[in-house]
Design an enzyme around this catalytic site. Structure first.
Site, PDB file in Angstrom:
ATOM      1  N   CYS A  54       0.873  -1.179   0.000  1.00 56.43           N
ATOM      2  CA  CYS A  54       0.000   0.000   0.000  1.00 56.43           C
ATOM      3  C   CYS A  54       0.901   1.218   0.000  1.00 56.43           C
ATOM      4  CB  CYS A  54      -0.907  -0.004   1.227  1.00 56.43           C
ATOM      5  SG  CYS A  54      -1.768   1.563   1.521  1.00 56.43           S
ATOM      6  N   CYS A  59      -1.095   4.094  -6.351  1.00 57.01           N
ATOM      7  CA  CYS A  59      -1.995   3.379  -5.450  1.00 57.01           C
ATOM      8  C   CYS A  59      -1.989   1.937  -5.927  1.00 57.01           C
ATOM      9  CB  CYS A  59      -3.403   3.972  -5.508  1.00 57.01           C
ATOM     10  SG  CYS A  59      -4.574   3.132  -4.418  1.00 57.01           S
TER      11      CYS A  59
END
Length: 452
Positions: free
Chosen positions: A296, A408
């Site tokens: 992440c 992302c």
């Protein structure tokens, strides 16, 4: 050990590059001072000499507590000369052979037994791995030269030679024995501790059972489908005939963590989030991971806070953002456009990291955040289809930027599922940088294992 030998451990240096304010032989390596690791493997050697200089009192106290019969030799000019002078001083009245060991070197216990059993002259070499190596030229089974620029193996500081060869000299030990080349080499598994990076690698090596085996750890669950994709791509990146040809991969899919974005934007449950990231990191370290990745981008914002909670984690955590910055720089891009969550963009973490590599990051503007959130949710909810992937590629093509970061971890999943690439765009993916880094680390470890 049938030949008559004197073991000389050089511990006079100041260790300035390590930057911890103590002589390197007293550095704690997984709970044991380095000099103590040497001494415990030399119990059967009668003549052990330790050369002291910087912080001599502390070294003498540590050594004599374990072994009072060690002979100490003082190098009073330690600030100006090298290990060659230390060894020369300690060679006076030595046995037929001297075995030299640098005080900042870790040696695999099995290889130390091999060293002590060796009866003739040899030069200890290993796979290149330190930040500033002296390399050895090899012909057949012999070392023919030393160099800073080229060579097959790295000089370890370990050598066994007839004592009369090094009665006088300064500089480095390899410079003292250079006139007597060629000399047989002995391959050893070692870790030299010269810089902070060397120290981190040495501690990991000891904790991993004196093994360079790469064990990948992934902190996942943010979201889960991006973690699954990361795992699949990691497996695909290692061409393997058999499963055991790939590295071990550990995943803690901690999908109940609080929102990273809300923690950044509103401070919501930030302490709880950091503690859970730290817990997952600890779990992977305890399970044997040697390289830990956060699946992440936004979670990288909290890495420093995790390091404060898990002090040892710094030598395990690998930043995908740093790896990507290096790759972008090496690709020659001077400016990149960042597509990422509001939280990642708000912290400026990409801008700060990339600035160190001479690359400018232009973050996506507010008008694009809504459509980016929609794309991210497509992956989080596992609703990938041709319509969405085509729409995403079209979105990329409409951007004015030439070089684009998929910042992302859901976005590379969407892009990777598309049937075509974005025209005339350079697409950069931090997950790919992490995967290729793991491949290189694994290949390096395999090469060292094959040589041994």
């Amino acid at each position: 050990m049938s030949v008559s030998k004197t073991v000389i451990i050089s511990c006079a240096g100041m260790g300035k590059r390590l930057g911890i304010g103590t002589t390197k032989c007293l550095v704690d390596v997984d709970g044991v001072p380095l000099i103590m690791r040497h001494l415990k493997m030399l119990d059967d050697v009668e003549d052990v000499r330790v050369v002291v200089g910087y912080q001599a009192g502390a070294v003498i106290a540590a050594v004599t507590e374990y072994r009072p019969d060690v002979t100490f030799v003082f190098n009073h000019d330690y600030a100006h000369n090298g290990t060659g002078a230390s060894v020369s001083l300690a060679t006076k009245y030595a046995n037929d052979y001297v075995l030299t060991i640098d005080g900042d070197l870790l040696i695999h216990p099995e290889d130390m037994r091999k060293i002590l059993a060796a009866e003739g002259e040899f030069i200890g070499v290993t796979a290149p791995g330190t930040d500033n190596p002296v390399l050895t030229d090899i012909e057949g089974e012999m070392v023919t030269g030393f160099s800073r620029e080229h060579g097959t193996f790295e000089w370890t500081g370990v050598t066994q030679v007839r004592s009369e060869r090094i009665q006088n000299g300064e500089g480095h030990v390899y410079q003292l024995i250079e006139p007597y080349l060629p000399m047989p080499y002995l391959y050893l598994r070692t870790k030299e501790i010269d810089t902070p990076n060397d120290y981190d690698n040495a501690v990991k090596w000891v904790r991993n059972g004196y093994s360079d085996t790469v064990v990948v750890g992934i902190v996942g669950g943010m979201g889960s489908y991006a973690t699954v994709d990361f795992f699949r791509r990691m497996v695909d990146a290692f061409p393997a005939r058999y499963e055991w040809d790939r590295p071990r991969i550990l995943i803690d899919n901690y999908c109940t963590m609080p929102s990273r974005v809300r923690a950044i934007l509103y401070g919501e449950r930030r302490g709880e989030l950091v503690e859970q990231l730290a817990s997952s990191t600890r779990n992977l370290i305890d399970a044997g991971a040697t390289h830990i990745f956060y699946a992440c981008n936004t979670s990288h914002v909290f890495m420093d806070e995790v390091r404060n909670l898990v002090p040892d984690s710094d030598r395990y955590l690998v930043s995908m953002i740093d790896l990507l910055a290096k790759d972008v720089r090496d690709a020659g891009a001077k400016e990149v456009y960042l597509l990422a969550s509001e939280g990642t963009i708000a912290t400026g973490i990409y801008q700060d990291v990339f600035e160190r590599y001479g690359v400018t990051v232009v973050p996506a503007d507010d008008s694009q955040q809504q459509v980016l959130r929609e794309f991210i949710e497509v992956v989080k909810q596992n609703k990938l289809n041709a319509t969405e992937t085509d729409r995403f590629v079209g979105f990329l093509e409409e951007l004015e930027a030439q070089n684009i970061i998929l910042g992302c971890t859901e976005l590379p999943v969407l892009y990777g599922a598309a049937t075509r690439a974005a025209k005339d765009k350079g697409i950069f993916d931090p997950m790919e940088s992490a995967i290729q880094f793991a491949v290189r680390e694994f290949a390096s470890a395999q090469a060292a294992s094959n040589v041994a």
